[in-house]
Design a protein around this motif. Structure first.
Motif, PDB file in Angstrom:
ATOM      1  N   ALA A  95       1.294  -1.724   0.005  1.00 33.38           N
ATOM      2  CA  ALA A  95      -0.040  -0.043  -0.143  1.00 33.38           C
ATOM      3  C   ALA A  95       1.190   1.507  -0.241  1.00 33.38           C
ATOM      4  N   PRO A  96       2.232   1.037   1.106  1.00 35.61           N
ATOM      5  CA  PRO A  96       2.237   2.753   1.162  1.00 35.61           C
ATOM      6  C   PRO A  96       3.724   2.532  -0.080  1.00 35.61           C
ATOM      7  N   MET A  97       3.647   1.285  -0.925  1.00 38.12           N
ATOM      8  CA  MET A  97       4.474   1.725  -2.465  1.00 38.12           C
ATOM      9  C   MET A  97       3.285   2.315  -3.448  1.00 38.12           C
ATOM     10  N   HIS A  98       2.285   2.215  -3.654  1.00 38.87           N
ATOM     11  CA  HIS A  98       1.311   2.910  -4.192  1.00 38.87           C
ATOM     12  C   HIS A  98       1.272   4.277  -3.736  1.00 38.87           C
ATOM     13  N   ARG A  99       0.979   4.467  -3.078  1.00 39.30           N
ATOM     14  CA  ARG A  99       1.218   5.753  -2.803  1.00 39.30           C
ATOM     15  C   ARG A  99       2.031   7.023  -3.139  1.00 39.30           C
ATOM     16  N   ILE A 100       3.271   6.136  -2.432  1.00 40.33           N
ATOM     17  CA  ILE A 100       4.721   6.989  -2.798  1.00 40.33           C
ATOM     18  C   ILE A 100       4.926   6.829  -4.903  1.00 40.33           C
ATOM     19  N   CYS A 101       4.071   5.638  -5.487  1.00 46.16           N
ATOM     20  CA  CYS A 101       3.637   6.315  -6.812  1.00 46.16           C
ATOM     21  C   CYS A 101       2.985   7.591  -7.242  1.00 46.16           C
ATOM     22  N   LYS A 102       2.366   7.503  -6.712  1.00 46.46           N
ATOM     23  CA  LYS A 102       1.349   8.497  -6.968  1.00 46.46           C
ATOM     24  C   LYS A 102       1.958   9.874  -6.853  1.00 46.46           C
ATOM     25  N   LYS A 103       2.078  10.093  -5.725  1.00 52.77           N
ATOM     26  CA  LYS A 103       3.105  11.645  -5.131  1.00 52.77           C
ATOM     27  C   LYS A 103       4.158  11.470  -6.453  1.00 52.77           C
ATOM     28  N   ALA A 104       4.779  10.662  -7.195  1.00 51.24           N
ATOM     29  CA  ALA A 104       5.774  11.004  -8.212  1.00 51.24           C
ATOM     30  C   ALA A 104       4.897  10.870  -9.510  1.00 51.24           C
ATOM     31  N   GLY A 105       2.821  10.949  -9.460  1.00 48.81           N
ATOM     32  CA  GLY A 105       2.119  11.183 -10.416  1.00 48.81           C
ATOM     33  C   GLY A 105       2.079  10.538 -11.444  1.00 48.81           C
ATOM     34  N   ALA A 106       2.026   9.089 -10.880  1.00 55.36           N
ATOM     35  CA  ALA A 106       1.638   7.906 -11.596  1.00 55.36           C
ATOM     36  C   ALA A 106       0.093   7.481 -11.569  1.00 55.36           C
ATOM     37  N   ASP A 107      -0.924   7.609 -12.592  1.00 62.01           N
ATOM     38  CA  ASP A 107      -1.635   7.096 -12.322  1.00 62.01           C
ATOM     39  C   ASP A 107      -2.696   5.418 -11.883  1.00 62.01           C
ATOM     40  N   ARG A 108      -1.901   4.269 -12.628  1.00 62.08           N
ATOM     41  CA  ARG A 108      -1.803   3.187 -12.645  1.00 62.08           C
ATOM     42  C   ARG A 108      -0.770   2.464 -12.696  1.00 62.08           C
ATOM     43  N   VAL A 109      -1.039   1.983 -11.670  1.00 62.05           N
ATOM     44  CA  VAL A 109       0.514   1.247 -11.074  1.00 62.05           C
ATOM     45  C   VAL A 109      -0.137  -0.714 -10.810  1.00 62.05           C
ATOM     46  N   ILE A 125      13.853   8.270  -2.291  1.00 63.92           N
ATOM     47  CA  ILE A 125      14.533   7.454  -3.284  1.00 63.92           C
ATOM     48  C   ILE A 125      13.288   6.249  -3.751  1.00 63.92           C
ATOM     49  N   GLY A 126      12.339   6.650  -3.375  1.00 63.24           N
ATOM     50  CA  GLY A 126      10.931   5.374  -3.795  1.00 63.24           C
ATOM     51  C   GLY A 126      10.359   6.485  -4.644  1.00 63.24           C
ATOM     52  N   VAL A 127      10.147   7.992  -4.716  1.00 65.81           N
ATOM     53  CA  VAL A 127       9.318   8.767  -5.520  1.00 65.81           C
ATOM     54  C   VAL A 127      10.538   8.987  -6.654  1.00 65.81           C
ATOM     55  N   LYS A 128      12.083   8.903  -6.073  1.00 67.61           N
ATOM     56  CA  LYS A 128      12.876   9.518  -7.465  1.00 67.61           C
ATOM     57  C   LYS A 128      12.419   8.337  -8.433  1.00 67.61           C
ATOM     58  N   ILE A 129      12.351   6.940  -8.010  1.00 68.40           N
ATOM     59  CA  ILE A 129      12.609   5.569  -8.734  1.00 68.40           C
ATOM     60  C   ILE A 129      11.377   5.776  -9.517  1.00 68.40           C
ATOM     61  N   ALA A 130       9.994   5.608  -8.626  1.00 67.50           N
ATOM     62  CA  ALA A 130       8.992   6.262  -8.999  1.00 67.50           C
ATOM     63  C   ALA A 130       8.470   7.121 -10.715  1.00 67.50           C
ATOM     64  N   LYS A 131       9.121   8.118 -10.668  1.00 66.45           N
ATOM     65  CA  LYS A 131       9.266   8.739 -11.615  1.00 66.45           C
ATOM     66  C   LYS A 131       9.972   8.741 -12.735  1.00 66.45           C
ATOM     67  N   GLU A 132      11.348   7.863 -12.782  1.00 67.70           N
ATOM     68  CA  GLU A 132      11.643   7.486 -14.154  1.00 67.70           C
ATOM     69  C   GLU A 132      10.659   6.081 -14.238  1.00 67.70           C
ATOM     70  N   ALA A 133       9.887   5.756 -13.815  1.00 62.76           N
ATOM     71  CA  ALA A 133       9.209   4.499 -13.888  1.00 62.76           C
ATOM     72  C   ALA A 133       8.153   4.868 -14.816  1.00 62.76           C
ATOM     73  N   ILE A 134       7.692   6.086 -14.106  1.00 59.01           N
ATOM     74  CA  ILE A 134       5.912   6.997 -15.606  1.00 59.01           C
ATOM     75  C   ILE A 134       7.307   6.686 -16.806  1.00 59.01           C
ATOM     76  N   ASP A 135       8.382   7.887 -16.680  1.00 56.86           N
ATOM     77  CA  ASP A 135       8.854   8.221 -17.927  1.00 56.86           C
ATOM     78  C   ASP A 135       8.887   6.701 -19.487  1.00 56.86           C
ATOM     79  N   TYR A 136       9.535   5.569 -18.335  1.00 58.66           N
ATOM     80  CA  TYR A 136       9.504   4.437 -19.057  1.00 58.66           C
ATOM     81  C   TYR A 136       8.594   3.885 -19.589  1.00 58.66           C
ATOM     82  N   LYS A 139       0.127   3.465 -19.862  1.00 55.48           N
ATOM     83  CA  LYS A 139      -0.509   4.216 -18.515  1.00 55.48           C
ATOM     84  C   LYS A 139      -0.348   3.713 -16.704  1.00 55.48           C
ATOM     85  N   THR A 140       0.302   2.211 -17.244  1.00 59.29           N
ATOM     86  CA  THR A 140      -0.106   1.858 -16.211  1.00 59.29           C
ATOM     87  C   THR A 140       1.701   1.341 -16.449  1.00 59.29           C
TER      88      THR A 140
END
Lengths: 73, 73
Positions: free
Chosen positions: A9-23, B38-49, B56-57
């Motif tokens: 769950a916190p991983m999903h929150r981190i991804c949302k914080k990074a701007g992800a729509d779907r993970v 670090i998690g947010v940084k990784i997630a931002k890169e992952a969104i780019d990929y 979108k996922t």
């Protein structure tokens, strides 16, 4: 205990914080695994710093120095 | 939401896994902060990929590549 200490769950929150729509669930599990590994690496370094300072307790300053070293900055 | 998404309890478990006997509360909070960043940084890169691949996922493979890039290996 085997496997990441971090929940999904916190991983999903981190991804949302990074701007992800779907993970995907697998992506969240992968992020938990990666952060767990980095966390253990940082903690190991921090223990070395604490011991070097003659302490048995790991303090925030040990984590800070260890993180900079592990992350190479 | 401000502040780390990660709770303090799993940080203590990560430190125990690394071999720590005693870990201050501030150290656990510091580790949560560091891993969150670090998690947010990784997630931002992952969104780019993911976007680059026309998705979108965010998938596990995106996290894997992003982690290697962010951690410089």
């Amino acid at each position: 205990m085997v496997g990441p200490e971090l929940a999904v769950a916190p991983m999903h929150r981190i991804c949302k914080k990074a701007g992800a729509d779907r993970v995907s669930e697998a992506a969240a599990r992968e992020l938990a695994k990666v952060l767990d590994e980095i966390g253990v690496k940082i903690a190991k370094e921090a223990i070395d710093y604490a011991m070097h300072a003659g302490r048995k307790t790991v303090k925030a300053e040990d984590i800070g120095i260890a993180a900079r070293k592990v992350l190479g900055k």
